[in-house]
Write a protein that holds these residues in place. Structure first.
Motif, mmCIF file in Angstrom:
data_model
loop_
_atom_site.group_PDB
_atom_site.id
_atom_site.type_symbol
_atom_site.label_atom_id
_atom_site.label_comp_id
_atom_site.label_asym_id
_atom_site.label_seq_id
_atom_site.Cartn_x
_atom_site.Cartn_y
_atom_site.Cartn_z
ATOM 1 N N SER A 98 9.200 -39.232 -16.739
ATOM 2 C CA SER A 98 9.800 -39.477 -17.668
ATOM 3 C C SER A 98 9.833 -40.051 -19.017
ATOM 4 O O SER A 98 8.758 -40.619 -19.076
ATOM 5 N N ALA A 145 18.775 -26.121 -9.544
ATOM 6 C CA ALA A 145 18.486 -26.931 -10.857
ATOM 7 C C ALA A 145 18.946 -26.226 -12.195
ATOM 8 O O ALA A 145 19.062 -25.245 -12.151
ATOM 9 N N TRP A 173 21.750 -25.585 -22.469
ATOM 10 C CA TRP A 173 21.275 -26.121 -20.977
ATOM 11 C C TRP A 173 21.118 -24.700 -19.941
ATOM 12 O O TRP A 173 22.245 -23.499 -20.749
ATOM 13 N N LYS A 220 15.726 -32.640 -19.691
ATOM 14 C CA LYS A 220 16.847 -32.905 -18.695
ATOM 15 C C LYS A 220 16.947 -32.406 -17.465
ATOM 16 O O LYS A 220 17.246 -31.216 -18.514
ATOM 17 N N THR A 222 18.715 -31.282 -14.113
ATOM 18 C CA THR A 222 19.305 -32.072 -13.056
ATOM 19 C C THR A 222 19.294 -30.351 -11.619
ATOM 20 O O THR A 222 18.882 -29.985 -12.010
ATOM 21 N N CYS A 226 19.085 -34.481 -6.172
ATOM 22 C CA CYS A 226 17.840 -34.764 -6.774
ATOM 23 C C CYS A 226 17.692 -35.276 -7.459
ATOM 24 O O CYS A 226 18.757 -35.719 -7.846
ATOM 25 N N LYS A 227 17.180 -36.253 -7.416
ATOM 26 C CA LYS A 227 16.961 -38.053 -9.358
ATOM 27 C C LYS A 227 16.993 -37.119 -9.846
ATOM 28 O O LYS A 227 15.896 -35.641 -10.503
ATOM 29 N N PRO A 228 17.851 -37.137 -11.088
ATOM 30 C CA PRO A 228 17.528 -36.848 -12.671
ATOM 31 C C PRO A 228 16.131 -36.664 -13.029
ATOM 32 O O PRO A 228 15.752 -38.039 -12.861
ATOM 33 N N ILE A 284 10.673 -32.209 -9.375
ATOM 34 C CA ILE A 284 10.896 -33.336 -8.987
ATOM 35 C C ILE A 284 11.800 -34.048 -7.697
ATOM 36 O O ILE A 284 11.120 -33.215 -7.161
#
Length: 291
Positions: A98, A145, A173, A220, A222, A226-228, A284
């Motif tokens: 990250s 995702a 997105w 980004k 997401t 799951c952890k962003p 991720i």
């Protein structure tokens, strides 16, 4: 009442905050007070210097609005944003690294369809296609995702900085497919200077630092359970990789955009003329079991 030494004053202030009900807030405030008091003693700060610092922070707040976040720029430029990321991200070893969000993220950008361009202005630049998969740590696709992308225009400005750009230009997105695959269409990012017409510009001038960020895409990722992930993709050919003004470059995030011939771009992407391509998988971390 009696006169206190410098060290005694610090202890008195700490005691006044000892009864803060929230234990984490108490921990943060008391540590901050200790470090601030130690800083004042270390540099023997004068009242004139203290006032100049207060007025500087006031100016940082006054120039900030819903489109400009000078306080984040200040945090970025003294390396605090990146340090917080390093301390708190907790990214698993096999996951994509990250980096900082930056001051120009805008929530609520529009959904783009598979391979739809986020460039909303007429543009002669060759398209850049970013394609790949979103995977978990076991190498399995994350089928629900979403990939969010944002970047500057060729003039080095984000849409929220530039009234000549339409809203959400070079933002959007994408949903991945059942195999975790995505296809983003954009243009090659450019290096750009951070805003220097305010207090941060004054700081850079006073410290003889340049204002440049190397060319990059913000991403980004997401997904439910799951952890962003907030990260960058940096252009490997940029000369500012080793001196990014906000200290955000990580070697694992540096990639080369490969040229694609006209014949191959027609076959792969259904366009005429050459383009650029980047094949890139994001990994991720799940916080809940798949399914």
């Amino acid at each position: 009442m009696r006169n206190m030494t410098e060290a005694e004053l610090t202890e008195v202030v700490l005691q006044r905050y000892q009864d803060t009900p929230d234990p984490r807030l108490r921990e943060i405030l008391q540590s901050l007070i200790r470090h601030l008091h130690a800083f004042v003693r270390d540099v023997r700060l004068t009242e004139e210097e203290w006032l100049r610092g207060i007025l500087y922070l006031t100016a940082v707040g006054q120039i900030s609005d819903d489109k400009r976040q000078e306080m984040i720029l200040l945090s970025d430029n003294v390396g605090v944003s990146m340090l917080v990321n390093m301390v708190s991200a907790g990214v698993a070893q096999a996951a994509t690294e990250s980096t900082v969000v930056g001051p120009f993220y805008v929530p609520g950008t529009p959904e783009r369809q598979w391979g739809e361009s986020i460039q909303q202005l007429p543009c002669d630049d060759a398209p850049l296609f970013v394609r790949g998969r979103v995977l978990d740590l076991a190498g399995e696709p994350v089928a629900d995702a979403q990939i969010e992308v944002w970047q500057t225009n060729s003039n080095g400005m984000y849409d929220i900085q530039d009234p000549e750009q339409p809203e959400h230009n070079l933002r959007g997105w994408y949903r991945v497919n059942a195999d975790g695959e995505f296809l983003v269409r954009t243009v090659r990012p450019v290096r750009y200077p951070i805003p220097t017409d305010g207090p941060i510009g004054e700081l850079l001038n006073a410290t003889s630092r340049h204002p440049w960020r190397p060319a990059h895409l913000h991403v980004k990722v997401t997904a439910a359970g799951c952890k962003p992930l907030v990260t960058h993709i940096f252009d490997a050919e940029d000369p500012y990789l080793d001196s990014d003004v906000v200290f955000a470059v990580k070697q694992s995030l540096v990639r080369k955009f490969e040229p694609v011939t006209a014949s191959n771009s027609s076959r792969e992407y259904g366009i005429s003329g050459p383009c650029l391509e980047l094949r890139y998988d994001f990994t991720i971390e799940r916080t809940m079991p798949a399914g």
